[in-house]
Motif scaffolding. Structure first.
Motif, PDB file in Angstrom:
ATOM      1  N   GLN A 121      12.442  78.109  35.149  1.00 56.20           N
ATOM      2  CA  GLN A 121      11.573  77.719  33.850  1.00 56.20           C
ATOM      3  C   GLN A 121      11.990  76.343  33.614  1.00 56.20           C
ATOM      4  OE1 GLN A 121       9.667  80.647  33.732  1.00 56.20           O
ATOM      5  NE2 GLN A 121       9.476  79.557  31.646  1.00 56.20           N
ATOM      6  N   HIS A 122      12.969  75.895  34.176  1.00 56.86           N
ATOM      7  CA  HIS A 122      13.287  74.346  34.095  1.00 56.86           C
ATOM      8  C   HIS A 122      12.431  73.502  35.397  1.00 56.86           C
ATOM      9  CE1 HIS A 122      14.892  70.327  33.264  1.00 56.86           C
ATOM     10  NE2 HIS A 122      15.530  70.392  34.308  1.00 56.86           N
ATOM     11  N   GLY A 123      12.344  74.218  36.262  1.00 52.27           N
ATOM     12  CA  GLY A 123      11.949  73.463  37.391  1.00 52.27           C
ATOM     13  C   GLY A 123      10.476  73.612  37.187  1.00 52.27           C
ATOM     14  N   VAL A 124       9.765  74.665  36.562  1.00 51.45           N
ATOM     15  CA  VAL A 124       8.405  74.639  36.274  1.00 51.45           C
ATOM     16  C   VAL A 124       8.103  73.613  35.351  1.00 51.45           C
ATOM     17  CG1 VAL A 124       6.646  76.110  35.261  1.00 51.45           C
ATOM     18  CG2 VAL A 124       7.950  77.241  37.194  1.00 51.45           C
ATOM     19  N   ALA A 125       9.047  73.563  34.224  1.00 51.41           N
ATOM     20  CA  ALA A 125       8.598  72.491  33.247  1.00 51.41           C
ATOM     21  C   ALA A 125       8.901  71.144  33.608  1.00 51.41           C
ATOM     22  CB  ALA A 125       9.710  72.824  31.920  1.00 51.41           C
ATOM     23  N   THR A 126       9.785  70.776  34.487  1.00 50.97           N
ATOM     24  CA  THR A 126       9.881  69.487  35.076  1.00 50.97           C
ATOM     25  C   THR A 126       8.532  68.990  36.141  1.00 50.97           C
ATOM     26  OG1 THR A 126      12.155  69.630  34.914  1.00 50.97           O
ATOM     27  CG2 THR A 126      11.065  67.957  36.388  1.00 50.97           C
ATOM     28  N   ALA A 127       8.086  70.381  36.911  1.00 49.49           N
ATOM     29  CA  ALA A 127       7.117  69.965  37.604  1.00 49.49           C
ATOM     30  C   ALA A 127       6.006  69.797  36.854  1.00 49.49           C
ATOM     31  CB  ALA A 127       6.844  71.249  38.599  1.00 49.49           C
ATOM     32  N   THR A 128       5.636  70.383  35.740  1.00 50.44           N
ATOM     33  CA  THR A 128       4.665  70.265  35.156  1.00 50.44           C
ATOM     34  C   THR A 128       4.347  68.941  34.097  1.00 50.44           C
ATOM     35  OG1 THR A 128       4.467  72.641  34.431  1.00 50.44           O
ATOM     36  CG2 THR A 128       3.642  71.243  32.713  1.00 50.44           C
ATOM     37  N   ALA A 129       5.611  68.604  33.577  1.00 51.41           N
ATOM     38  CA  ALA A 129       5.541  67.233  33.199  1.00 51.41           C
ATOM     39  C   ALA A 129       5.532  66.105  33.948  1.00 51.41           C
ATOM     40  CB  ALA A 129       6.922  67.051  32.135  1.00 51.41           C
ATOM     41  N   ALA A 130       6.021  66.152  35.212  1.00 51.63           N
ATOM     42  CA  ALA A 130       5.798  65.264  36.029  1.00 51.63           C
ATOM     43  C   ALA A 130       4.263  65.205  36.554  1.00 51.63           C
ATOM     44  CB  ALA A 130       6.457  65.497  37.481  1.00 51.63           C
ATOM     45  N   ALA A 131       3.555  66.220  36.727  1.00 55.40           N
ATOM     46  CA  ALA A 131       2.315  66.307  37.041  1.00 55.40           C
ATOM     47  C   ALA A 131       1.201  65.717  35.979  1.00 55.40           C
ATOM     48  CB  ALA A 131       1.719  67.785  37.246  1.00 55.40           C
ATOM     49  N   LYS A 132       1.678  66.240  34.553  1.00 62.54           N
ATOM     50  CA  LYS A 132       0.831  65.475  33.580  1.00 62.54           C
ATOM     51  C   LYS A 132       1.331  63.996  33.475  1.00 62.54           C
ATOM     52  CE  LYS A 132      -1.097  65.511  29.663  1.00 62.54           C
ATOM     53  NZ  LYS A 132      -2.582  65.644  29.366  1.00 62.54           N
ATOM     54  N   LEU A 133       2.306  63.462  33.627  1.00 59.52           N
ATOM     55  CA  LEU A 133       2.642  62.068  33.182  1.00 59.52           C
ATOM     56  C   LEU A 133       2.440  61.173  34.487  1.00 59.52           C
ATOM     57  CD1 LEU A 133       5.433  62.613  30.722  1.00 59.52           C
ATOM     58  CD2 LEU A 133       3.028  62.168  30.365  1.00 59.52           C
ATOM     59  N   GLY A 134       2.207  62.030  35.832  1.00 61.19           N
ATOM     60  CA  GLY A 134       1.767  61.128  37.066  1.00 61.19           C
ATOM     61  C   GLY A 134       3.200  60.703  37.864  1.00 61.19           C
ATOM     62  N   LEU A 135       4.317  61.506  38.011  1.00 58.78           N
ATOM     63  CA  LEU A 135       5.597  61.089  38.769  1.00 58.78           C
ATOM     64  C   LEU A 135       5.869  62.364  39.721  1.00 58.78           C
ATOM     65  CD1 LEU A 135       5.932  59.703  36.059  1.00 58.78           C
ATOM     66  CD2 LEU A 135       8.290  59.891  36.437  1.00 58.78           C
ATOM     67  N   SER A 136       6.102  61.993  40.852  1.00 53.50           N
ATOM     68  CA  SER A 136       6.686  62.910  41.807  1.00 53.50           C
ATOM     69  C   SER A 136       7.759  63.760  41.335  1.00 53.50           C
ATOM     70  CB  SER A 136       6.812  62.223  43.264  1.00 53.50           C
ATOM     71  OG  SER A 136       7.758  61.417  43.369  1.00 53.50           O
ATOM     72  N   ALA A 137       8.017  64.877  41.993  1.00 56.03           N
ATOM     73  CA  ALA A 137       9.049  65.742  41.489  1.00 56.03           C
ATOM     74  C   ALA A 137       9.743  66.538  42.705  1.00 56.03           C
ATOM     75  CB  ALA A 137       8.723  66.669  40.372  1.00 56.03           C
ATOM     76  N   THR A 138      10.924  66.633  42.565  1.00 49.06           N
ATOM     77  CA  THR A 138      11.690  67.497  43.689  1.00 49.06           C
ATOM     78  C   THR A 138      12.582  68.344  42.859  1.00 49.06           C
ATOM     79  OG1 THR A 138      11.729  65.742  45.226  1.00 49.06           O
ATOM     80  CG2 THR A 138      13.324  67.281  45.611  1.00 49.06           C
ATOM     81  N   ILE A 139      12.511  69.564  43.019  1.00 53.47           N
ATOM     82  CA  ILE A 139      13.400  70.665  42.455  1.00 53.47           C
ATOM     83  C   ILE A 139      14.356  71.380  43.268  1.00 53.47           C
ATOM     84  CG2 ILE A 139      13.436  72.481  40.992  1.00 53.47           C
ATOM     85  CD1 ILE A 139      11.651  69.941  39.864  1.00 53.47           C
ATOM     86  N   TYR A 140      15.844  71.227  43.156  1.00 55.96           N
ATOM     87  CA  TYR A 140      16.431  71.847  43.885  1.00 55.96           C
ATOM     88  C   TYR A 140      16.978  73.441  43.102  1.00 55.96           C
ATOM     89  CZ  TYR A 140      17.524  67.764  46.412  1.00 55.96           C
ATOM     90  OH  TYR A 140      17.286  66.723  46.997  1.00 55.96           O
ATOM     91  N   MET A 141      17.004  74.432  44.083  1.00 61.30           N
ATOM     92  CA  MET A 141      17.188  75.816  43.279  1.00 61.30           C
ATOM     93  C   MET A 141      17.946  76.622  44.571  1.00 61.30           C
ATOM     94  SD  MET A 141      14.097  78.237  42.056  1.00 61.30           S
ATOM     95  CE  MET A 141      14.438  79.781  41.011  1.00 61.30           C
ATOM     96  N   GLY A 142      18.893  77.371  44.130  1.00 55.41           N
ATOM     97  CA  GLY A 142      19.777  78.251  45.009  1.00 55.41           C
ATOM     98  C   GLY A 142      19.049  79.267  45.635  1.00 55.41           C
ATOM     99  N   ARG A 143      19.308  79.599  46.874  1.00 61.51           N
ATOM    100  CA  ARG A 143      18.405  80.450  47.483  1.00 61.51           C
ATOM    101  C   ARG A 143      18.449  81.693  46.895  1.00 61.51           C
ATOM    102  NH1 ARG A 143      14.839  79.726  51.521  1.00 61.51           N
ATOM    103  NH2 ARG A 143      16.138  78.404  52.737  1.00 61.51           N
ATOM    104  N   GLU A 144      19.426  82.190  46.346  1.00 63.16           N
ATOM    105  CA  GLU A 144      19.673  83.571  45.590  1.00 63.16           C
ATOM    106  C   GLU A 144      18.698  83.501  44.419  1.00 63.16           C
ATOM    107  OE1 GLU A 144      21.103  87.256  44.662  1.00 63.16           O
ATOM    108  OE2 GLU A 144      21.357  86.134  46.371  1.00 63.16           O
TER     109      GLU A 144
END
Length: 420
Positions: A121-144
């Motif tokens: 959910q934080h990854g989606v929120a960060t990706a959403t905010a970055a898209a809205k405000l015009g920044l690129s985003a990289t999200i790290y997430m454990g494989r599990e």
């Protein structure tokens, strides 16, 4: 910042015996810059106008405080109100902080943001905010966690973010944080780390608590409007601590309001398969990932593997603010097992027509365990920090739903046939 948060925060970032900033020398300039800009934006009217407009017109705040009349009738005890963070855009409280920090990144002149995520959910929120405000985003997430929450991985990618799997350690949240920190060491001149929970080195616990404080501010105003008085108890699930501190802060000065944090009890105390650092008394003070708090660790200081049915609650540590509040007796901690969470989820769905995230359902389970000791004059507020769409695979497995399993098999066969 709310008066409660100001009372908790010190200039050195310590909360009683916990907190601080234990960082590599190379990151000292990055943290100094964040502190400088964070202090500046508190007085920046233009920043707050833009932030508040995004919360209202883009995210959909304020979120309702819903009276759970059928759930109240079901138990026949305390009146139950639910703070509906599931109705926030992206389906969880996480966007409150992501929008604030991505705006802060723009203020600092950054062009890229990175983030860690557990439940996604934080990854989606960060990706959403970055898209809205015009920044690129990289999200790290454990494989599990990626395997458990692939729907969120799908949406992060569609939103334009790069999603990087972490394949070492327990392959969960603590490992995603470590990998994000490694990225930041080599990229902080252009990149801001949007930490998602109220943990980490100072000033991140203060920043995240600051942007999440809107939850409790709204809830306090709403309960006073409908009931004319404050609640008896406020419940929130606790992974790192962002949604709990978000709803607790406004009630913190009122000693007659009990604050309850519900951790992931997993398969129970002594099982070695849980993430209850405080409730089970197994957390030990230590320093990791830039701050001092209670971690699940062995006698040699090595971090233990954690477990929860809910991907967002299996963090090995806890917010230093909450560790201090627990030590001072202001927040009571309890834990809900997987079995109690699944049982609570079925009750909520069938009485109120709501589908909370598995993380949020821990808060409900904790409240349900306490409600037999309450009376009709008591008022409970339960923070429903997110919605459960993302958990359909986990919930179906937990409920042993054979129809769902058959559906998945059919879809798998269809994909196999179409690929031939």
């Amino acid at each position: 910042m709310s008066a409660a948060a100001e009372a908790l925060v010190k200039d050195d970032g310590y909360y009683g015996n916990y907190g601080g900033s234990f960082i590599p020398e190379i990151l000292v300039p990055a943290f100094a810059e964040i502190k400088e800009y964070f202090e500046a934006i508190k007085q920046d009217e233009a920043f707050w106008q833009e932030y508040c407009s995004l919360l209202a017109d883009y995210s959909g705040r304020p979120t309702p405080l819903t009276y759970a009349d059928r759930l109240t009738e079901y138990f026949g005890r305390a009146k139950i109100y639910i703070k509906r963070e599931d109705l926030n855009h992206t389906g969880a409280h996480k966007l409150n902080n992501a929008l604030g920090q991505v705006l802060l990144a723009k203020k600092m002149g950054k062009t890229r943001v990175i983030a860690e995520t557990g439940a996604g959910q934080h990854g989606v929120a960060t990706a959403t905010a970055a898209a809205k405000l015009g920044l690129s985003a990289t999200i790290y997430m454990g494989r599990e966690d990626m395997e458990r929450q692939y729907s969120n991985v799908f949406w992060m990618k569609r939103l334009g973010a790069e999603v990087i799997a972490v394949d070492y350690g327990s392959r969960t949240l603590k490992d995603a944080i470590n990998e994000a920190l490694r990225d930041w060491v080599s990229s902080f001149e252009t990149t801001h780390y949007v930490l998602g929970t109220a943990s980490g080195a100072h000033p991140f616990p203060a920043i995240v608590s600051y942007f999440q404080a809107v939850i409790g501010i709204e809830a306090k105003e709403q309960i006073l409007r409908v009931e004319g008085r404050l609640p008896s108890w406020v419940y929130a699930c606790v992974g790192g601590g962002s949604n709990a501190l978000g709803v607790f802060q406004a009630f913190y000065p009122h000693e007659n309001v009990g604050l309850v944090g519900v951790e992931a009890g997993g398969q129970g105390k002594g099982s070695g398969r849980h993430a209850a650092r405080i409730a089970y008394g197994e957390g030990k003070a230590g320093v990791a990932q830039g701050f001092k708090t209670l971690f699940l660790q062995n006698n040699d200081g090595q971090m233990n593997d954690t477990y929860s049915l809910a991907a967002g609650l299996d963090y090995v540590g806890v917010s230093p603010i909450l560790a201090d509040l627990s030590e001072r007796g202001r927040v009571r901690f309890t834990a809900a097992t997987d079995t109690e969470v699944v049982e609570a989820l079925e009750i909520i769905m069938k009485t109120e027509g709501l589908i909370p995230a598995l993380e949020s359902t821990h808060a409900f389970a904790g409240a349900f365990n306490d409600i037999t000791e309450s009376s009709g004059s008591d008022i409970f507020i339960i923070n429903m920090s997110g919605r459960g769409d993302k958990d359909i695979f986990n919930v179906a497995e937990g409920l042993h739903d054979d129809e769902w399993k058959a559906f998945i098999r059919r879809k798998a066969r269809q994909f196999e046939n179409s690929a031939r």
